[in-house]
Enzyme design. Sequence first.
Site, PDB file in Angstrom:
ATOM      1  N   LYS A  13       0.837  -1.210   0.000  1.00 39.07           N
ATOM      2  CA  LYS A  13       0.000   0.000   0.000  1.00 39.07           C
ATOM      3  C   LYS A  13       0.874   1.264   0.000  1.00 39.07           C
ATOM      4  CE  LYS A  13      -2.155  -1.185   3.818  1.00 39.07           C
ATOM      5  NZ  LYS A  13      -1.473  -2.456   4.096  1.00 39.07           N
ATOM      6  N   ARG A  88     -10.180   0.713   7.782  1.00 36.63           N
ATOM      7  CA  ARG A  88      -9.738  -0.623   8.176  1.00 36.63           C
ATOM      8  C   ARG A  88     -10.834  -1.392   8.895  1.00 36.63           C
ATOM      9  NH1 ARG A  88      -3.911   0.315   8.333  1.00 36.63           N
ATOM     10  NH2 ARG A  88      -2.855  -1.564   8.945  1.00 36.63           N
ATOM     11  N   ARG A 124      11.912  -5.495   5.190  1.00 31.84           N
ATOM     12  CA  ARG A 124      11.573  -4.083   4.929  1.00 31.84           C
ATOM     13  C   ARG A 124      12.375  -3.129   5.818  1.00 31.84           C
ATOM     14  NH1 ARG A 124       5.529  -1.885   5.558  1.00 31.84           N
ATOM     15  NH2 ARG A 124       5.742  -2.730   7.658  1.00 31.84           N
ATOM     16  N   ARG A 156      10.533  -1.282  11.416  1.00 34.62           N
ATOM     17  CA  ARG A 156       9.412  -0.994  12.306  1.00 34.62           C
ATOM     18  C   ARG A 156       9.314  -2.039  13.416  1.00 34.62           C
ATOM     19  NH1 ARG A 156       4.502   0.287   8.242  1.00 34.62           N
ATOM     20  NH2 ARG A 156       3.436  -1.014   9.779  1.00 34.62           N
ATOM     21  N   ARG A 167      -0.831  -9.212  13.116  1.00 34.44           N
ATOM     22  CA  ARG A 167      -1.391  -8.179  12.227  1.00 34.44           C
ATOM     23  C   ARG A 167      -2.162  -8.825  11.083  1.00 34.44           C
ATOM     24  NH1 ARG A 167       3.914  -5.415  10.630  1.00 34.44           N
ATOM     25  NH2 ARG A 167       2.671  -4.161   9.211  1.00 34.44           N
TER      26      ARG A 167
END
Length: 220
Positions: A13, A88, A124, A156, A167
């Site tokens: 996203k 969401r 990431r 993160r 998640r």
Amino acid sequence: MRVILLGPPGCGKGTQGNRIEQSYGFPRISTGDLLRAEVAAETLLGLKARTVMESGELVSDAIVVEMIRKRIFSPDCRKGYILDGFPRTIAQAESLAYMDGSRLEAAIDIRVDNDVLIKRLSARWVCSCGAVYNLKVKPPAEEGKCDVCGGSLLQRKDDDSGVIRGRLRVYRKQTEPLIVFYKKKGNYFFVDGEQGIESVFSSINYILKRLLQETGELRE
Ligand code: AP5
Ligand code: MG
């Protein structure tokens, strides 16, 4: 126009939102980035959100809806905006439709399987300016440094393998029902998010161009 980027954690996203922003000039609005800025600034909201985000759960609807309400009526959103990570929940989607209901809207679901998502998130690295990298498929030119602003890259806290699985569960339970919500509205599109970054963008670009042409907002 409003582009809503749907899809699980790690589907791309942020990556595609930045790409659409570059091509169309609509600002990308990421509730995740807005919340992380509050956490970094140690505001009251940030202090409340921090533990929730680090555990992979969702922050309350009331908090994120208020953040979005402030942002989408800014002058730079007049022609259009891209929502990354919002809505969401069904309650958030209903609030959005109520707040700003008359826009041409495309809800684009970037589909990626769980095992691919887990690999992507583990590799990431991100910058506080919003740029997103991946050690395997999109490394920065200089290790640890952002190509866009020169800032330091970091991982993160919620990209820890245990939190990633949580998640994904939260996404399937609380966010996936939005697919039916937008199908009913007639605004739902999906793309294969397991293609390369540029191929995913081409698929999204095709959808957006066609929509804008159909409504006469883009003539070639
Ligand atoms: P948020 O920041 O929105 O996180 P997320 O939805 O979990 O999504 P991610 O940012 O992890 O992934 P992405 O889809 O942006 O993928 P990316 O482009 O980085 O939210 C974080 C937290 O904030 C939530 O858990 C919640 O607590 C809270 N929150 C936020 N919004 C909320 C809301 N509305 N309501 C309540 N709470 C909210 O890509 C991932 C990696 O893959 C990168 O390394 C990238 O380089 C790579 N990649 C991307 N595309 C490709 C490709 N096509 N091929 C190969 N690699 C690719
Ligand atoms: Mg993101």
